[in-house]
Scaffold this motif. Sequence first.
Motif, PDB file in Angstrom:
ATOM      1  N   UNK A 118      -3.816 -12.860  -2.895  1.00 35.26           N
ATOM      2  CA  UNK A 118      -2.938 -12.851  -4.068  1.00 35.26           C
ATOM      3  C   UNK A 118      -2.302 -11.464  -4.127  1.00 35.26           C
ATOM      4  N   UNK A 119      -1.088 -11.331  -3.597  1.00 37.49           N
ATOM      5  CA  UNK A 119      -0.476  -9.999  -3.592  1.00 37.49           C
ATOM      6  C   UNK A 119      -0.238  -9.501  -5.010  1.00 37.49           C
ATOM      7  N   UNK A 120      -0.716  -8.306  -5.284  1.00 33.95           N
ATOM      8  CA  UNK A 120      -0.544  -7.728  -6.611  1.00 33.95           C
ATOM      9  C   UNK A 120       0.678  -6.827  -6.683  1.00 33.95           C
TER      10      UNK A 120
ATOM     11  N   UNK B  37       3.924  -7.610   1.073  1.00 34.63           N
ATOM     12  CA  UNK B  37       3.088  -8.057  -0.043  1.00 34.63           C
ATOM     13  C   UNK B  37       1.701  -7.488   0.197  1.00 34.63           C
ATOM     14  N   UNK B  38       1.130  -6.838  -0.822  1.00 30.05           N
ATOM     15  CA  UNK B  38      -0.159  -6.193  -0.583  1.00 30.05           C
ATOM     16  C   UNK B  38      -1.018  -6.146  -1.843  1.00 30.05           C
ATOM     17  N   UNK B  39      -2.307  -5.925  -1.617  1.00 31.70           N
ATOM     18  CA  UNK B  39      -3.289  -5.722  -2.675  1.00 31.70           C
ATOM     19  C   UNK B  39      -4.399  -4.852  -2.106  1.00 31.70           C
ATOM     20  N   UNK B  40      -5.004  -4.062  -2.962  1.00 35.07           N
ATOM     21  CA  UNK B  40      -6.144  -3.291  -2.470  1.00 35.07           C
ATOM     22  C   UNK B  40      -7.405  -4.100  -2.676  1.00 35.07           C
ATOM     23  N   UNK B  41      -8.392  -3.812  -1.874  1.00 37.68           N
ATOM     24  CA  UNK B  41      -9.658  -4.543  -1.908  1.00 37.68           C
ATOM     25  C   UNK B  41     -10.666  -3.687  -2.654  1.00 37.68           C
TER      26      UNK B  41
ATOM     27  N   UNK C  26      -5.210  -5.338   1.837  1.00 39.34           N
ATOM     28  CA  UNK C  26      -4.803  -6.552   2.536  1.00 39.34           C
ATOM     29  C   UNK C  26      -3.297  -6.684   2.348  1.00 39.34           C
ATOM     30  N   UNK C  27      -2.600  -7.079   3.406  1.00 38.96           N
ATOM     31  CA  UNK C  27      -1.146  -7.179   3.312  1.00 38.96           C
ATOM     32  C   UNK C  27      -0.617  -8.211   4.291  1.00 38.96           C
TER      33      UNK C  27
ATOM     34  N   UNK D 184       2.563   5.754  -0.409  1.00 39.28           N
ATOM     35  CA  UNK D 184       2.008   5.891  -1.747  1.00 39.28           C
ATOM     36  C   UNK D 184       0.687   5.182  -1.931  1.00 39.28           C
ATOM     37  N   UNK D 185       0.034   4.833  -0.843  1.00 38.26           N
ATOM     38  CA  UNK D 185      -1.266   4.160  -0.936  1.00 38.26           C
ATOM     39  C   UNK D 185      -2.376   5.212  -0.884  1.00 38.26           C
TER      40      UNK D 185
END
Length: 144
Positions: free
Chosen positions: A85-87, A69-73, A120-121, A112-113
Amino acid sequence: MRPITIIIPLILLFFFSGCALGKKEWPSAVESEDTFTLKLMATAVQNNCIFMKVVVDGASHRLYRATIQYEYVGDGGGCVGCPFVPRDVVHFTRNQTEFDMSGNTLSLSLCGIDQDKEYRFRVAGKSELPASPIEYTDVYVTTP
């Protein structure tokens, strides 16, 4: 009245009523045999991928699905001090080649990042036993 016509129904009633007695409950996981915990041991960011090594303590054979589960900051993403809050999520199941389990160490990668962004993950693990709760690692932050 014959005594046999009274005794047989009483025996049958006693037998079938005894089947309903006793404590009944759903089976639950045996802590030492069926549960596991996840701990992130190492990460590396290179070639637009995050590589992770996760240690599965306990019943590692019960781990069926791992999820990153991840999201960029930054703009449109999360912030370091905000609740996680994983996007986006990526799922890996035991029958996939990307699910690389060796002993009690699970190797995962998220590709693919954008290496220039901060992410954050965390990793979540689901057991093959439906009643078992989902296990999570702590939330970690990559550095660009």
